[in-house]
Design a protein around this motif. Structure first.
Motif, mmCIF file in Angstrom:
data_model
loop_
_atom_site.group_PDB
_atom_site.id
_atom_site.type_symbol
_atom_site.label_atom_id
_atom_site.label_comp_id
_atom_site.label_asym_id
_atom_site.label_seq_id
_atom_site.Cartn_x
_atom_site.Cartn_y
_atom_site.Cartn_z
ATOM 1 N N LEU A 5 -0.885 20.065 82.149
ATOM 2 C CA LEU A 5 -2.316 19.712 82.013
ATOM 3 C C LEU A 5 -3.158 20.395 82.956
ATOM 4 N N TYR A 6 -2.456 20.572 84.142
ATOM 5 C CA TYR A 6 -3.011 21.513 85.144
ATOM 6 C C TYR A 6 -3.235 22.899 84.879
ATOM 7 N N ARG A 7 -2.292 23.310 84.191
ATOM 8 C CA ARG A 7 -2.252 24.901 83.562
ATOM 9 C C ARG A 7 -3.534 24.911 82.392
ATOM 10 N N HIS A 8 -3.456 23.761 81.884
ATOM 11 C CA HIS A 8 -4.386 24.112 80.553
ATOM 12 C C HIS A 8 -5.724 24.083 81.067
ATOM 13 N N ILE A 9 -6.060 23.322 82.142
ATOM 14 C CA ILE A 9 -7.327 23.334 82.640
ATOM 15 C C ILE A 9 -7.562 24.637 83.123
ATOM 16 N N GLN A 10 -6.693 25.271 84.024
ATOM 17 C CA GLN A 10 -6.835 26.563 84.792
ATOM 18 C C GLN A 10 -7.108 27.647 83.493
ATOM 19 N N LYS A 11 -6.454 27.492 82.535
ATOM 20 C CA LYS A 11 -6.517 28.459 81.328
ATOM 21 C C LYS A 11 -7.834 28.480 80.911
ATOM 22 N N LEU A 12 -8.577 27.248 80.615
ATOM 23 C CA LEU A 12 -9.924 27.453 80.052
ATOM 24 C C LEU A 12 -11.034 27.458 81.322
ATOM 25 N N VAL A 13 -10.667 27.039 82.488
ATOM 26 C CA VAL A 13 -11.585 27.176 83.889
ATOM 27 C C VAL A 13 -10.953 27.781 84.587
ATOM 28 N N PHE A 16 -10.866 27.017 88.395
ATOM 29 C CA PHE A 16 -10.437 25.593 88.956
ATOM 30 C C PHE A 16 -9.179 25.714 89.772
ATOM 31 N N ASN A 17 -9.462 25.384 91.166
ATOM 32 C CA ASN A 17 -8.457 25.456 92.085
ATOM 33 C C ASN A 17 -8.305 23.927 92.979
ATOM 34 N N VAL A 18 -8.061 23.197 92.517
ATOM 35 C CA VAL A 18 -7.979 21.744 93.144
ATOM 36 C C VAL A 18 -6.781 21.344 93.356
ATOM 37 N N GLU A 19 -6.283 20.916 94.680
ATOM 38 C CA GLU A 19 -5.107 20.498 94.859
ATOM 39 C C GLU A 19 -4.561 19.596 93.817
ATOM 40 N N ARG A 20 -3.555 19.872 93.252
ATOM 41 C CA ARG A 20 -2.892 18.746 92.189
ATOM 42 C C ARG A 20 -2.657 17.343 92.587
ATOM 43 N N SER A 21 -2.621 17.121 93.844
ATOM 44 C CA SER A 21 -2.327 15.990 94.720
ATOM 45 C C SER A 21 -3.474 15.263 94.772
ATOM 46 N N LEU A 22 -4.424 15.680 94.569
ATOM 47 C CA LEU A 22 -5.891 15.181 94.687
ATOM 48 C C LEU A 22 -6.277 14.644 93.640
ATOM 49 N N LEU A 23 -5.773 15.096 92.503
ATOM 50 C CA LEU A 23 -5.868 14.837 90.961
ATOM 51 C C LEU A 23 -4.939 13.510 90.496
ATOM 52 N N GLN A 24 -4.045 13.620 91.092
ATOM 53 C CA GLN A 24 -2.602 12.719 90.531
ATOM 54 C C GLN A 24 -2.919 11.273 90.514
ATOM 55 N N PRO A 25 -3.824 10.744 91.447
ATOM 56 C CA PRO A 25 -4.145 9.214 91.249
ATOM 57 C C PRO A 25 -4.872 9.082 90.224
ATOM 58 N N PHE A 26 -5.521 10.096 89.480
ATOM 59 C CA PHE A 26 -6.581 9.643 88.309
ATOM 60 C C PHE A 26 -5.781 9.760 86.993
ATOM 61 N N PHE A 27 -4.685 10.379 86.922
ATOM 62 C CA PHE A 27 -4.109 10.356 85.831
ATOM 63 C C PHE A 27 -2.647 9.882 85.896
ATOM 64 N N LYS A 28 -2.175 9.220 84.534
ATOM 65 C CA LYS A 28 -0.936 8.537 84.365
ATOM 66 C C LYS A 28 -0.157 9.193 83.228
ATOM 67 N N THR A 29 0.909 9.133 83.128
ATOM 68 C CA THR A 29 2.023 9.797 82.054
ATOM 69 C C THR A 29 2.870 8.809 81.660
ATOM 70 N N PRO A 118 -17.486 19.494 89.262
ATOM 71 C CA PRO A 118 -18.134 20.036 88.208
ATOM 72 C C PRO A 118 -17.232 20.968 87.428
ATOM 73 N N LEU A 119 -16.234 21.631 87.958
ATOM 74 C CA LEU A 119 -15.341 22.608 87.160
ATOM 75 C C LEU A 119 -14.677 21.860 86.191
ATOM 76 N N LEU A 120 -14.206 20.676 86.551
ATOM 77 C CA LEU A 120 -13.407 19.760 85.567
ATOM 78 C C LEU A 120 -14.310 19.234 84.660
ATOM 79 N N ALA A 121 -15.998 19.011 84.791
ATOM 80 C CA ALA A 121 -16.630 18.588 83.733
ATOM 81 C C ALA A 121 -16.968 19.994 82.768
ATOM 82 N N LEU A 122 -17.052 20.943 83.343
ATOM 83 C CA LEU A 122 -16.934 22.447 82.609
ATOM 84 C C LEU A 122 -15.754 22.260 81.727
ATOM 85 N N TYR A 123 -14.705 22.061 82.114
ATOM 86 C CA TYR A 123 -13.591 22.012 81.251
ATOM 87 C C TYR A 123 -13.634 21.219 80.018
ATOM 88 N N PHE A 124 -14.112 19.932 80.505
ATOM 89 C CA PHE A 124 -14.061 18.969 79.251
ATOM 90 C C PHE A 124 -15.430 19.285 78.463
#
Length: 190
Positions: A5-13, A16-29, A118-124
């Motif tokens: 998912l992180y690579r997919h975000i970076q592919k489109l934007v 986008f260079n946010v630490e994955r550890s900051l995003l981790q709590p928001f997503f579940k797998t 905002p870059l994640l908003a651009l991605y979506f």
């Protein structure tokens, strides 16, 4: 959050260079089994799903018959967007068409992330633009070409899907019987 998912975000934007550890709590797998329901028509839809591996499909019930309207394979997102945004009962169901691994986020966490990044908003936004364009194209194609031509175009445009979608699911998506789909498959091979 998965690496995929992180690579997919970076592919489109790419910026986008946010630490994955900051995003981790928001997503579940999680892993789901073939035919498992993620969302049932009439339930509250507060989750959006990213396919890391496998495949999902969206449908509604019409007289106890599933009418398939959308698919999602690896690197695709899926939800009932109408009810994800307004909180009303879902008008679609989502099920796995094969064993799958998904990453998901609920509406509350999604809104927090979009407001903070905002870059994640651009991605979506890019995802939603593509999905809306594809939906309009499908609607036009359905209205203007024969089922045979639609099948040919689908096979040509989405070769990775045709071997993975169960025939009953694909026939429903096309609005034809499984028997007619077999005829189209035979004609395509000939």
């Amino acid at each position: 959050m998965t690496e995929q998912l992180y690579r997919h975000i970076q592919k489109l934007v790419p910026a986008f260079n946010v630490e994955r550890s900051l995003l981790q709590p928001f997503f579940k797998t999680k892993l789901i089994k073939k035919d498992e329901l993620l969302l049932k028509e009439g339930e509250t839809c507060d989750t959006i799903y990213f396919v890391d591996q496998g495949g999902l499909y969206m449908f509604y019930n019409d007289h106890s018959h599933r009418q398939v309207v959308h698919f999602a394979l690896e690197n695709w997102w899926i939800t009932d967007y109408k009810t994800f945004s307004d909180g009303k009962p879902a008008v679609y169901s989502i099920a796995a068409m094969e064993d799958s691994e998904i990453t998901y986020i609920n509406r509350k966490e999604y809104e927090i992330l979009l407001s903070q990044l905002p870059l994640l908003a651009l991605y979506f936004n890019q995802l939603h633009e593509r999905a809306y364009g594809a939906a309009l194209f499908k609607q036009k194609t359905f209205a203007t070409v024969s089922k045979e031509d639609f099948y040919r175009q689908f096979r040509r445009n989405y070769p990775e899907l045709t071997g993975r979608i169960p025939d009953a699911v694909f026939a429903s998506y096309m609005g034809i019987s499984p028997e007619f789909l077999k005829e189209l498959q035979g004609a395509f091979i000939s």
